[in-house]
Design a protein around this motif. Sequence first.
Motif, PDB file in Angstrom:
ATOM      1  N   VAL A 177      -4.410   7.608  -2.996  1.00 25.54           N
ATOM      2  CA  VAL A 177      -4.882   7.243  -1.568  1.00 25.54           C
ATOM      3  C   VAL A 177      -3.482   6.522  -0.852  1.00 25.54           C
ATOM      4  O   VAL A 177      -2.671   5.867  -1.236  1.00 25.54           O
ATOM      5  N   THR A 206      -9.599  16.906  -0.907  1.00 24.53           N
ATOM      6  CA  THR A 206      -9.277  15.963  -0.210  1.00 24.53           C
ATOM      7  C   THR A 206      -9.700  15.818   1.210  1.00 24.53           C
ATOM      8  O   THR A 206     -10.249  16.455   1.762  1.00 24.53           O
ATOM      9  N   ARG A 238       0.930  -1.205   0.152  1.00 27.00           N
ATOM     10  CA  ARG A 238       0.012  -0.056   0.091  1.00 27.00           C
ATOM     11  C   ARG A 238       1.004   1.191   0.064  1.00 27.00           C
ATOM     12  O   ARG A 238       1.752   1.421   0.694  1.00 27.00           O
ATOM     13  N   LYS A 262      -6.482   4.151   5.794  1.00 20.97           N
ATOM     14  CA  LYS A 262      -6.411   5.327   4.835  1.00 20.97           C
ATOM     15  C   LYS A 262      -5.834   6.501   5.702  1.00 20.97           C
ATOM     16  O   LYS A 262      -6.541   6.943   6.630  1.00 20.97           O
ATOM     17  N   VAL A 270      -7.112  10.632   0.969  1.00 24.13           N
ATOM     18  CA  VAL A 270      -8.002  10.224  -0.164  1.00 24.13           C
ATOM     19  C   VAL A 270      -8.083  11.672  -1.001  1.00 24.13           C
ATOM     20  O   VAL A 270      -8.536  12.589  -0.516  1.00 24.13           O
TER      21      VAL A 270
END
Length: 427
Positions: free
Chosen positions: A210, A233, A182, A218, A221
């Motif tokens: 992301v 955002t 990620r 998260k 974004v």
Amino acid sequence: MSMAGAGPEAVPGPGSARLRCTRHPFREPPMRAPFMMQLFVLSVPLFSAPAWAVEHCSFQGKPINLDNGNSTANLTGTVRCVDEDTKKETRTVAFKNGQQDGWEVRRWSDGRAIEQEYKAGKRQGGFKRYEEGRLVETSHYVDDNEQGEMLRYYPNGKVSRRVDRQPEDARSTYADYDEAGRLTKAGCGLRTSWEAGLKDCVWKGPSPLVFFHPNGQKRAVIPLKNGKRDGVTELFDKDGQRTATNAFSEGLLHGVTTRYADGKALTSITWVKGEREGDETEFFKDGGKKQVITWQKRQQVKLVEFFQNGERKHELVVTGDRAVESSFEDDGSLRERKNLIRGDFHNGFDPDGVTETFLPDGGPASREHYVKGKAEGRRQIWAENGTLIEDSQWSKGHVTERKRWNPDGGLVEDEAFYEDGSRKKKQ
């Protein structure tokens, strides 16, 4: 300071006392500013060999001293080096017409290894680094300088960092990943860095961009348009709580940005094409306004502070080089008002014109006159019953005449003064 040209002392191998033979040495383990000097020191023991390790090098079965440039002046072929004790190959160096050309490989007994490609004596082409037999980094060189794609790997084989290094630093890009693959960070520039989608840092990946926290939650974004941030955002903490929203257009802040805590707004700022323009608001925890600053053409033109009950507490209104500053009681009544002018030798304001204070019933408590921060002209002070208790004259910040009365009207002082503050003697 670039480490790319550091001598073999930066990455000594077995028998390092005999290894200062490569005129264009290997690239050392990757290090990045601002910790470069500290990490350089730490890298030495990483590639040091036992002091008693001795390396023997040969070409076509004959011993060769790579420290002696004459012995390699016209060499074409591969020099091989072995550890004197283990007889294991520790190094291979390819030459062409007396210059390194092809791959140079170094190996250590603990599984570390470095491979560097050369062309006509300069680093040109591939680079690989291994630890415990595992590939941990690959890179590429052009004309003795690192350029192009660089990859670093986690122990599980996934990419931890990807860099596309370009001659112009601003055009270089980077991306960092966690062990699950990620994205945690991405941007342009390796010395002066901009996050992806900001300013001129065009992100070639999909929208939204992301980013993730280490726990997989998260972190941001970010909607994109043509590779630049466009739209609102959202930022989140590691627990998934929203911490901020930022409005963008073409990679610049444009619209309202808001910062949150416990789901409630703490501050909001209005932007136009990357500049503050409009209201910047700070809130109390209950949601009421605490302070509002109004921006116009990069200048603060108004500031208002509030009591928690919603009444104004303090206000500053700026018009060019002049301003009016007011203070209020928590019931909304005016307590003080000052006329100001921007200082000649500082960015703040000085009293200039009338300064007034007021009694709780709205009547005057004092009135005085200033010129560029110094008292000039008449000053009057009233008691709570409305009786005048002082009437004086001032010049350049010094009192020249003064009368004082007690609250019932009886005169208690009637004096004139010299510039040094001493009283003039009465005739």
